[in-house]
Design a protein around this motif. Structure first.
Motif, short mmCIF file in Angstrom:
data_model
loop_
_atom_site.label_atom_id
_atom_site.label_comp_id
_atom_site.label_asym_id
_atom_site.label_seq_id
_atom_site.Cartn_x
_atom_site.Cartn_y
_atom_site.Cartn_z
N ILE A 69 -29.80 31.94 137.03
CA ILE A 69 -29.67 31.26 138.34
C ILE A 69 -29.68 32.58 139.41
O ILE A 69 -30.36 32.32 140.70
CB ILE A 69 -28.38 30.69 138.49
CG1 ILE A 69 -28.30 29.43 137.46
CG2 ILE A 69 -28.02 30.24 140.09
CD1 ILE A 69 -27.25 28.66 137.48
N CYS A 81 -31.24 35.40 144.56
CA CYS A 81 -31.63 34.01 143.91
C CYS A 81 -32.57 33.34 145.08
O CYS A 81 -32.97 33.96 145.98
CB CYS A 81 -30.39 33.20 143.92
SG CYS A 81 -29.67 32.69 145.19
N TYR A 82 -33.17 32.20 144.60
CA TYR A 82 -34.01 31.46 145.51
C TYR A 82 -33.41 29.99 145.80
O TYR A 82 -32.69 29.40 144.75
CB TYR A 82 -35.19 31.28 144.84
CG TYR A 82 -36.07 32.50 144.86
CD1 TYR A 82 -36.88 33.19 145.57
CD2 TYR A 82 -36.11 33.40 143.39
CE1 TYR A 82 -37.48 34.48 145.63
CE2 TYR A 82 -36.68 34.37 143.50
CZ TYR A 82 -37.34 34.73 144.00
OH TYR A 82 -38.17 36.08 144.05
N LEU A 83 -33.52 29.59 146.87
CA LEU A 83 -33.06 28.36 147.36
C LEU A 83 -33.91 27.37 146.69
O LEU A 83 -35.22 27.48 146.69
CB LEU A 83 -33.04 28.25 148.90
CG LEU A 83 -32.08 29.19 149.52
CD1 LEU A 83 -32.32 28.73 151.29
CD2 LEU A 83 -30.80 29.23 149.41
N LYS A 84 -33.26 26.22 146.26
CA LYS A 84 -33.76 25.06 145.60
C LYS A 84 -34.90 24.29 146.25
O LYS A 84 -34.45 24.24 147.53
CB LYS A 84 -32.99 24.24 144.73
CG LYS A 84 -32.24 24.74 143.67
CD LYS A 84 -31.21 23.95 143.14
CE LYS A 84 -30.44 24.30 142.14
NZ LYS A 84 -29.71 23.63 141.33
N ASN A 85 -35.91 23.95 146.03
CA ASN A 85 -36.79 23.20 146.54
C ASN A 85 -37.15 23.70 148.12
O ASN A 85 -37.34 22.81 148.77
CB ASN A 85 -36.14 21.54 146.69
CG ASN A 85 -35.60 21.01 145.46
OD1 ASN A 85 -36.25 20.97 144.35
ND2 ASN A 85 -34.55 20.53 145.54
N THR A 86 -37.87 24.76 147.95
CA THR A 86 -38.29 25.26 149.10
C THR A 86 -39.72 25.83 148.89
O THR A 86 -39.99 26.47 147.84
CB THR A 86 -37.12 26.57 149.72
OG1 THR A 86 -37.20 27.41 148.66
CG2 THR A 86 -35.98 26.12 150.20
N GLU A 87 -40.24 25.50 149.87
CA GLU A 87 -41.73 26.05 149.66
C GLU A 87 -42.44 26.32 150.91
O GLU A 87 -42.59 25.47 151.94
CB GLU A 87 -42.85 25.01 149.04
CG GLU A 87 -44.10 25.18 148.79
CD GLU A 87 -44.36 26.33 147.88
OE1 GLU A 87 -45.27 27.35 148.06
OE2 GLU A 87 -43.55 26.29 146.94
N ARG A 89 -41.10 29.93 149.04
CA ARG A 89 -39.88 30.11 148.40
C ARG A 89 -39.10 31.00 149.23
O ARG A 89 -39.42 32.17 149.89
CB ARG A 89 -39.89 30.77 147.07
CG ARG A 89 -40.23 29.77 145.99
CD ARG A 89 -39.84 30.31 144.57
NE ARG A 89 -40.13 31.71 144.25
CZ ARG A 89 -39.83 32.35 143.01
NH1 ARG A 89 -39.06 31.65 142.22
NH2 ARG A 89 -40.29 33.59 142.84
#
Length: 205
Positions: A69, A81-87, A89
């Motif tokens: 995570i 970390c990377y934020l979820k569901n971002t495009e 990213r």
């Protein structure tokens, strides 16, 4: 006569309170209201919280690292970390400021992983609304806009003791600062959130 004098002083007091209230900024009204509520909101994100001992912070980082995570940023000085569901990213980096061995403040930076100086679609001014949208999902709506001659436009939300201030740091990064108003790192830095972008039980995000 005494009754008339009492009524007069009551009217003066009411007018004074009204004037004082009118002189307060929206930020001051929000901060005073939330602090007066006596409610604590210590939760941050990913299970971190205000007042978390530094040993627990490092142990929790290790746990989340093993779960893939969290990781370290390129320099190894911050958690990433990377934020979820971002495009594209959106990367998120942070590292707490500790006081008396406990978390009292966390500066956080967001940026597009594919940021490039020649592609303004990935600049921070485009990123800011997306970051605000994510934070509103995490902490609820209620961010207010504050205009500052030097910092530009910043957004502030206070819930109980937790203050969150969001603004543009540079062309690439959006910065958010989480502060414990009841135990700040430096009390002089939280009187006006425009001076420096800053901050229930433990929850995970």
């Amino acid at each position: 006569m005494k009754q008339q004098g009492l009524i007069l002083w009551s009217l003066i007091l009411l007018v004074s309170l009204f004037v004082m209230s009118g002189c307060q900024s929206d930020y001051e009204k929000m901060r005073n209201r939330e602090l007066a509520s006596g409610i604590r909101h210590d939760s941050l994100f990913f299970g971190f919280y205000m007042g978390m001992p530094n040993q627990d912070f490092f142990a929790h980082c290790l746990k989340l690292n093993r779960q893939r995570i969290l990781t370290n940023d390129g320099g190894g000085r911050k958690v990433k970390c990377y934020l979820k569901n971002t495009e594209p990213r959106i990367a998120m980096t942070f590292y707490p400021n500790f006081k008396d061995g406990k978390i009292r403040e966390i500066p956080v930076e967001f940026y597009y992983e594919t940021w490039a100086p020649w592609n303004k679609e990935y600049w921070s001014e485009k990123l800011l609304p997306r970051v605000l949208g994510v934070l509103e999902k995490w902490y609820g709506k209620g961010f207010i806009k504050v205009e500052d001659k030097e910092k530009g436009t910043i957004y502030v939300k206070v819930d109980g003791n937790r203050q969150i201030v969001v603004g543009i740091k540079n062309d690439q990064q959006v910065k958010a600062n989480f502060t414990d108003l009841l135990n700040p790192m430096n009390p002089n830095e939280i009187e006006n959130p425009a001076a420096m972008p800053k901050t229930t039980s433990k929850t995970t995000r």
